[in-house]
Design a protein around this motif. Structure first.
Motif, mmCIF file in Angstrom:
data_model
loop_
_atom_site.group_PDB
_atom_site.id
_atom_site.type_symbol
_atom_site.label_atom_id
_atom_site.label_comp_id
_atom_site.label_asym_id
_atom_site.label_seq_id
_atom_site.Cartn_x
_atom_site.Cartn_y
_atom_site.Cartn_z
ATOM 1 N N ALA A 46 0.588 -1.082 0.200
ATOM 2 C CA ALA A 46 -0.108 0.023 0.016
ATOM 3 C C ALA A 46 0.998 1.118 -0.010
ATOM 4 O O ALA A 46 0.545 2.234 -0.773
ATOM 5 N N LEU A 47 2.094 1.393 0.653
ATOM 6 C CA LEU A 47 2.755 2.234 0.701
ATOM 7 C C LEU A 47 3.574 2.579 -0.644
ATOM 8 O O LEU A 47 3.427 3.857 -0.883
ATOM 9 N N LEU A 48 4.038 1.531 -1.325
ATOM 10 C CA LEU A 48 4.375 1.605 -2.608
ATOM 11 C C LEU A 48 3.404 2.356 -3.767
ATOM 12 O O LEU A 48 3.596 3.098 -4.324
ATOM 13 N N TRP A 49 2.210 1.684 -3.464
ATOM 14 C CA TRP A 49 1.242 2.118 -4.607
ATOM 15 C C TRP A 49 0.841 3.530 -4.159
ATOM 16 O O TRP A 49 0.543 4.419 -5.149
ATOM 17 N N MET A 50 1.090 3.973 -2.571
ATOM 18 C CA MET A 50 0.733 5.565 -2.504
ATOM 19 C C MET A 50 1.760 6.178 -3.436
ATOM 20 O O MET A 50 1.418 7.475 -3.669
ATOM 21 N N LYS A 51 2.987 5.736 -3.033
ATOM 22 C CA LYS A 51 4.228 6.805 -3.729
ATOM 23 C C LYS A 51 3.899 6.846 -5.219
ATOM 24 O O LYS A 51 3.896 7.774 -5.971
ATOM 25 N N SER A 52 3.867 5.489 -5.898
ATOM 26 C CA SER A 52 3.615 5.525 -7.402
ATOM 27 C C SER A 52 2.332 6.372 -7.864
ATOM 28 O O SER A 52 2.404 6.429 -9.061
ATOM 29 N N HIS A 53 1.287 6.453 -6.961
ATOM 30 C CA HIS A 53 0.042 7.221 -7.382
ATOM 31 C C HIS A 53 -0.098 8.425 -6.777
ATOM 32 O O HIS A 53 -1.121 9.127 -6.517
ATOM 33 N N ILE A 105 -1.217 13.977 -3.557
ATOM 34 C CA ILE A 105 -0.510 14.220 -2.398
ATOM 35 C C ILE A 105 1.207 14.350 -2.834
ATOM 36 O O ILE A 105 1.378 14.043 -3.949
ATOM 37 N N ARG A 106 1.965 14.951 -1.651
ATOM 38 C CA ARG A 106 3.330 15.130 -2.025
ATOM 39 C C ARG A 106 4.067 13.582 -1.930
ATOM 40 O O ARG A 106 3.981 13.118 -0.841
ATOM 41 N N ASP A 107 4.825 13.293 -2.895
ATOM 42 C CA ASP A 107 5.494 11.951 -2.765
ATOM 43 C C ASP A 107 6.617 11.866 -1.966
ATOM 44 O O ASP A 107 7.133 10.848 -1.563
ATOM 45 N N ASN A 108 7.013 13.166 -1.232
ATOM 46 C CA ASN A 108 8.178 13.290 -0.440
ATOM 47 C C ASN A 108 7.579 13.573 1.007
ATOM 48 O O ASN A 108 8.360 13.873 1.872
ATOM 49 N N GLN A 109 6.458 13.481 1.162
ATOM 50 C CA GLN A 109 5.704 13.574 2.407
ATOM 51 C C GLN A 109 4.588 12.683 2.714
ATOM 52 O O GLN A 109 3.631 12.717 2.672
ATOM 53 N N LEU A 110 5.236 11.521 2.737
ATOM 54 C CA LEU A 110 4.397 10.076 3.039
ATOM 55 C C LEU A 110 4.600 9.771 4.313
ATOM 56 O O LEU A 110 5.755 9.775 4.915
#
Length: 323
Positions: free
Chosen positions: A139-146, A152-157
């Motif tokens: 889910a974390l990787l999916w969140m970054k890739s989407h 959302i900011r991909d540098n603030q997960l």
């Protein structure tokens, strides 16, 4: 740690007793049966919308071809370039669904206009460790890739969760640090379930309402499966970790009469020794999950306020540093 009625905050006592009546703790077999019954009942709530929020679902394909359900929550008038929060629900690793934590999502979104990603990870009564961790990382990787389409900011997960979700949060931050595929800005493991050994004073012979030493042992046995009481990795129980370097800033709190008190405090101390910024508070007279069991109690309001205030401050500071 024996907990007397006088040790419990006055406003939390009645709710604690009532919830205790709902959970059958007489034996491990009955506890497991109860978990199955709760999960079956929760199945009917899957996909249910949360009033005041925009909600949707996505499905991720696992390595074995099965599907992982992802719940997405946004403000009704969503903004872009906002923080993304991966929220991992609690339930002793054995029960629960994302839909049951609507109040938390609303508070986080109100504080920062963030987007919540909540995976319906595999539960221990069906699939023990590392299933839940694998689902959380997927889910974390999916969140970054989407990130772009999510706004959302991909540098603030950000990763957070309560109880078992807090345990998954800590495990995931260690795992993500070691894998080096995605960066976690900060973590929010609220009263996390992170030590299967149950060797601390607060975890031994604890008879507090809601969660005690018996339920804790049964839950760990389910989650660890064949690893129970063997060589358990830190990715399953983060209290076993020895390297706390390069972990993200942390927000957490815990009650002083619950089983997870000492392991949470030790985790916080280890982070501080490694130079990791930590926002932490200990609440007197509070059993496990007190802020959820009775959110209107004064002590619960203080804890929730601390959590949301710290979250908002961490978001603002991180964004300022990255600008």
């Amino acid at each position: 740690m024996k907990v007397s009625n006088k040790m419990i905050d006055k406003q939390l006592r009645i709710r604690g007793k009532l919830f205790n009546l709902l959970i059958n703790k007489s034996s491990e077999a009955k506890y497991i049966k109860f978990m199955h019954a709760i999960n079956k009942r929760m199945e009917k709530q899957k996909g249910k919308a949360i009033e005041g929020l925009y909600s949707s679902q996505e499905w991720i394909t696992r390595k074995d071809g099965s599907k992982l359900r992802i719940c997405i929550y946004k403000p009704l008038n969503p903004k872009t370039d906002v923080p993304g929060v991966l929220w991992l629900h609690g339930g002793g690793y054995a029960q629960g669904i994302p839909e049951t934590f609507a109040d938390t999502y609303k508070r986080l979104i109100e504080a920062s206009d963030c987007v919540i990603i909540a995976p319906d990870y595999r539960l221990s009564i069906e699939a023990p460790f590392p299933a839940a961790l694998e689902d959380s990382y997927a889910a974390l990787l999916w969140m970054k890739s989407h990130a772009s389409e999510l706004g959302i900011r991909d540098n603030q997960l950000i990763v957070g969760g309560e109880s078992a979700g807090g345990g998954l949060t800590t495990a995931l931050t260690h795992y993500a640090r070691d894998k080096q595929e995605v960066n976690i800005a900060f973590q929010m493991p609220l009263y996390p379930m992170i030590d299967d050994r149950m060797i601390t004073e607060s975890a031994k012979d604890n008879n507090a309402p809601i969660w005690n030493s018996k339920t804790n042992r049964w839950a760990w046995k389910l989650y660890l499966g064949e690893l129970f009481e063997k060589n358990v990795p830190a990715y399953a129980a983060a209290a076993r970790a020895t390297d706390y370097s390069n972990l993200p800033p942390t927000i957490t709190f815990v009650g002083d009469i619950e089983p997870f008190r000492d392991e949470t405090i030790m985790y916080v101390e280890n982070l501080k020794r490694a130079g990791i910024p930590v926002y932490f508070e200990l609440y007197k007279g509070c059993y496990h999950g007190f802020d959820i069991i009775n959110p209107h109690a004064e002590i619960s309001k203080k804890a929730i306020s601390f959590f949301i205030r710290s979250f908002k401050l961490a978001v603002e500071r991180y964004f300022a540093e990255q600008s």
